[in-house]
Design a protein around this motif. Structure first.
Motif, PDB file in Angstrom:
ATOM      1  N   PRO A 250      -4.549  15.230   1.063  1.00 30.09           N
ATOM      2  CA  PRO A 250      -4.113  13.980   0.313  1.00 30.09           C
ATOM      3  C   PRO A 250      -2.731  14.466  -0.519  1.00 30.09           C
ATOM      4  O   PRO A 250      -2.920  15.365  -1.219  1.00 30.09           O
TER       5      PRO A 250
ATOM      6  N   ARG B 121       0.893  -1.431  -0.094  1.00 29.94           N
ATOM      7  CA  ARG B 121      -0.198   0.013   0.095  1.00 29.94           C
ATOM      8  C   ARG B 121       0.847   1.118   0.024  1.00 29.94           C
ATOM      9  O   ARG B 121       1.513   1.417   0.835  1.00 29.94           O
TER      10      ARG B 121
ATOM     11  N   LEU C  13       1.585   5.006   0.693  1.00 31.56           N
ATOM     12  CA  LEU C  13       1.419   5.945   1.790  1.00 31.56           C
ATOM     13  C   LEU C  13       1.792   7.396   0.969  1.00 31.56           C
ATOM     14  O   LEU C  13       2.128   7.519   0.024  1.00 31.56           O
TER      15      LEU C  13
ATOM     16  N   ILE D  50      -3.107  12.698   4.373  1.00 27.96           N
ATOM     17  CA  ILE D  50      -3.106  11.466   3.992  1.00 27.96           C
ATOM     18  C   ILE D  50      -2.686  10.751   2.724  1.00 27.96           C
ATOM     19  O   ILE D  50      -2.009  11.686   1.972  1.00 27.96           O
TER      20      ILE D  50
ATOM     21  N   ASP E 113      -8.760  16.871   9.619  1.00 25.98           N
ATOM     22  CA  ASP E 113      -7.964  15.813   9.304  1.00 25.98           C
ATOM     23  C   ASP E 113      -8.485  15.248   7.963  1.00 25.98           C
ATOM     24  O   ASP E 113      -9.770  15.263   7.821  1.00 25.98           O
ATOM     25  N   SER E 114      -7.630  14.687   7.322  1.00 31.13           N
ATOM     26  CA  SER E 114      -7.920  14.256   5.952  1.00 31.13           C
ATOM     27  C   SER E 114      -7.940  15.143   4.934  1.00 31.13           C
ATOM     28  O   SER E 114      -8.267  14.765   3.769  1.00 31.13           O
TER      29      SER E 114
ATOM     30  N   ASP F  61      -5.698   6.568  -1.665  1.00 33.11           N
ATOM     31  CA  ASP F  61      -6.764   5.394  -1.340  1.00 33.11           C
ATOM     32  C   ASP F  61      -7.162   5.393   0.177  1.00 33.11           C
ATOM     33  O   ASP F  61      -8.280   4.999   0.592  1.00 33.11           O
ATOM     34  N   ASP F  62      -6.412   6.528   0.785  1.00 33.75           N
ATOM     35  CA  ASP F  62      -7.203   6.921   2.167  1.00 33.75           C
ATOM     36  C   ASP F  62      -8.249   7.632   2.122  1.00 33.75           C
ATOM     37  O   ASP F  62      -8.391   8.531   1.140  1.00 33.75           O
ATOM     38  N   PRO F  63      -9.332   7.473   2.991  1.00 33.55           N
ATOM     39  CA  PRO F  63     -10.736   8.154   2.878  1.00 33.55           C
ATOM     40  C   PRO F  63     -10.503   9.506   3.083  1.00 33.55           C
ATOM     41  O   PRO F  63      -9.713   9.933   4.225  1.00 33.55           O
TER      42      PRO F  63
ATOM     43  N   ASN G 174      -8.734   9.235  -4.148  1.00 29.82           N
ATOM     44  CA  ASN G 174      -9.276   8.830  -2.660  1.00 29.82           C
ATOM     45  C   ASN G 174     -10.636   8.938  -2.667  1.00 29.82           C
ATOM     46  O   ASN G 174     -11.572   9.554  -3.268  1.00 29.82           O
TER      47      ASN G 174
END
Length: 262
Positions: free
Chosen positions: A170, A53, A55, A97, A166-167, A100-102, A255
């Motif tokens: 990306p 995966r 990052l 993030i 948060d998030s 593919d992180d939400p 994402n």
């Protein structure tokens, strides 16, 4: 050279992304290339191997410095005048993030937007540098999505909540050290539908100028990231959407979007 940060289920590691015989491989490195020479260990892992995966290629040491209204067409679509000097704001490193992180839509906002951007990764301590010398402080470039709570941006008068949750940052899929940032396409897609299609040739303030300007205000540290602005075509995203952002010469990052309910 393309530098990726990845996991196979254990601690994050770094690798060079290499293409051979029609396949992409990760040539694993022995440490963090921000702080030591890139030394391959000899281990190679197929990029599409089960359990691999990607990052975020960098977690900024201290900050993400962002530039607002740096494309004339985007400023116009938002009903704003062009700034006479770079309009800066910050994202915390907790906003970052990876692929593919939400993107998690906060409960307190009803209107969240995507913004595709070219991101600059700083390689070494950078303070009071000239525009002529600025690119010598760049490790490379990656793709960013400056996710924005648009209603909070309008209501708050300053952008910390709207841009720093948060998030909301990306980054990925890797760092490209060889890119020329003068004229590359910047695009976004929502559920595979093209929404933005600009070029860095239209930046109001170009990359060397931005690095120089920012370095006069604050010291940039190794691993700090600069987001250079977004072209026209931004729009709202909803629960279940998949947002893909792309910079020509680097690649794509995608994402999913979700809204948690209690």
């Amino acid at each position: 050279m393309r530098i990726a940060r990845f996991t196979t289920g254990s601690d994050p590691r770094y690798a060079l992304v290499q293409h051979e015989a029609g396949r992409d491989y990760l040539a694993v490195l022995g440490g963090d290339p921000l702080f030591m020479p890139a030394m391959p260990t000899g281990e190679r892992i197929a990029l599409n191997e089960d359990g691999v995966r990607l990052l975020a290629p960098v977690i900024p040491r201290s900050k993400v410095v962002c530039v607002g209204r740096n494309y004339a067409d985007h400023a116009a679509e938002m009903g704003n005048e062009l700034p006479t000097s770079p309009l800066l704001f910050l994202k915390p490193n907790t906003a970052v993030i990876g692929p593919d992180d939400p993107i998690v839509l906060p409960e307190w906002t009803a209107e969240v937007a995507f913004e595709a951007e070219l991101a600059v990764v700083i390689s070494r301590l950078c303070k009071d540098v000239t525009a002529e010398a600025a690119l010598g402080y760049v490790l490379g470039y990656t793709v960013a999505n400056d996710v924005t709570a648009r209603d909070a941006q309008r209501n708050d008068g300053q952008w910390t909540r709207a841009k720093g949750f948060d998030s909301s940052c990306p980054l990925g899929p890797w760092i490209d050290t060889d890119l020329n940032p003068e004229d590359v396409a910047v695009r976004s897609y929502v559920n595979d539908e093209l929404r933005q299609n600009g070029t860095t040739a239209d930046l109001v303030f170009d990359v060397p100028y931005l690095i120089s300007y920012i370095s006069e205000i604050m010291t940039l540290l190794p691993g700090d990231v600069i987001l250079t602005g977004t072209p026209a075509g931004v729009g709202e995203i909803k629960h279940g959407d998949r947002i893909t952002v792309e910079v020509e010469g680097i690649g794509r990052m995608s994402n999913p979007t979700l809204r948690r309910t209690h």
